[in-house]
Design a protein around this motif. Sequence first.
Motif, mmCIF file in Angstrom:
data_model
loop_
_atom_site.group_PDB
_atom_site.id
_atom_site.type_symbol
_atom_site.label_atom_id
_atom_site.label_comp_id
_atom_site.label_asym_id
_atom_site.label_seq_id
_atom_site.Cartn_x
_atom_site.Cartn_y
_atom_site.Cartn_z
ATOM 1 N N SER A 129 0.849 -1.186 0.000
ATOM 2 C CA SER A 129 0.000 0.000 0.000
ATOM 3 C C SER A 129 0.887 1.240 0.000
ATOM 4 C CB SER A 129 -0.893 0.015 1.238
ATOM 5 O OG SER A 129 -1.500 1.279 1.394
ATOM 6 N N THR A 131 -0.292 4.086 1.064
ATOM 7 C CA THR A 131 -0.818 4.968 2.105
ATOM 8 C C THR A 131 -0.838 4.350 3.502
ATOM 9 O OG1 THR A 131 -3.072 4.253 1.582
ATOM 10 C CG2 THR A 131 -2.273 6.256 0.494
ATOM 11 N N ASP A 132 -0.953 3.028 3.586
ATOM 12 C CA ASP A 132 -1.090 2.351 4.880
ATOM 13 C C ASP A 132 0.077 1.395 5.104
ATOM 14 O OD1 ASP A 132 -1.774 0.873 7.116
ATOM 15 O OD2 ASP A 132 -3.750 0.275 6.369
ATOM 16 N N ALA A 135 -1.144 -2.328 5.743
ATOM 17 C CA ALA A 135 -2.101 -3.023 4.871
ATOM 18 C C ALA A 135 -1.462 -4.288 4.308
ATOM 19 C CB ALA A 135 -2.540 -2.106 3.739
ATOM 20 N N LYS A 139 -7.363 -2.296 -0.527
ATOM 21 C CA LYS A 139 -8.701 -1.939 -0.058
ATOM 22 C C LYS A 139 -9.286 -0.935 -1.047
ATOM 23 C CE LYS A 139 -7.089 -2.263 4.680
ATOM 24 N NZ LYS A 139 -6.575 -1.475 5.776
ATOM 25 N N ASP A 142 -7.622 2.585 -2.002
ATOM 26 C CA ASP A 142 -6.219 2.619 -1.602
ATOM 27 C C ASP A 142 -5.332 2.609 -2.842
ATOM 28 O OD1 ASP A 142 -3.914 2.556 -0.106
ATOM 29 O OD2 ASP A 142 -4.099 0.456 0.490
ATOM 30 N N GLU A 143 -4.210 3.337 -2.778
ATOM 31 C CA GLU A 143 -3.212 3.274 -3.840
ATOM 32 C C GLU A 143 -2.302 2.099 -3.534
ATOM 33 O OE1 GLU A 143 -2.050 7.649 -5.280
ATOM 34 O OE2 GLU A 143 -1.655 7.261 -3.162
ATOM 35 N N TRP A 144 -2.232 1.156 -4.453
ATOM 36 C CA TRP A 144 -1.431 -0.030 -4.240
ATOM 37 C C TRP A 144 -0.258 -0.007 -5.211
ATOM 38 C CZ3 TRP A 144 -2.167 -2.693 0.001
ATOM 39 C CH2 TRP A 144 -1.535 -3.930 0.148
#
Length: 196
Positions: A129, A131-132, A135, A139, A142-144
């Motif tokens: 992720s 952003t997280d 993670a 999700k 979310d930017e993956w």
Amino acid sequence: MMRLGRSMMVLGGALIVAVTVALSPPLVLGEGGARRDAVRQAAESAAAENAAPSSLSKHATILNRDGQVVRIGSNGWMCLPDDPGTAGTDSICMNESWRHFMDALKNKKKPTFTQIGIAYMLQGDRPVSNTDPYATEPKPGDEWVDKLGAHVMVLVPDAETLKGVPTNPNNGGPWVMWAGTPYAHVMIPIDSYPSQ
């Protein structure tokens, strides 16, 4: 007669000890166990060294994924092999600041470092992720970051200096990953990302 009996017992005991020692390695290690360990260790070391330029990694300390030292280095850098339990190839070589950062991330603590942190991942990375930091799968919204090739990562002691650096991983150049968290750092792709 008594002396002869004791000598025979000692001789017999020595024979038993010799036979036990001769038979023990295959029983303890399994056939070829020591060789398998040496081959695995050599493969892990080579994978760890491939994470950075050889001019740096050949003098670095090599750790296995459990954090045990495989080889002591001389330049203050540490390299770890790919984690086979994750997708992608995530071998990494890092300086001391980055090592403190990884320890803080693992233990969900605020990182404490006062020097710039640098880490090489020239073999790419696992999907993650943007952003997280915690993670484990994408999700909604979310930017993956996936299929990231060779890159360098940079930590700065003052996250305020990252303002103005893009946070979009698809901008074609460097970006801040995990912006707004204590784990914000700059990602610098060496291979094109997104791949073209």
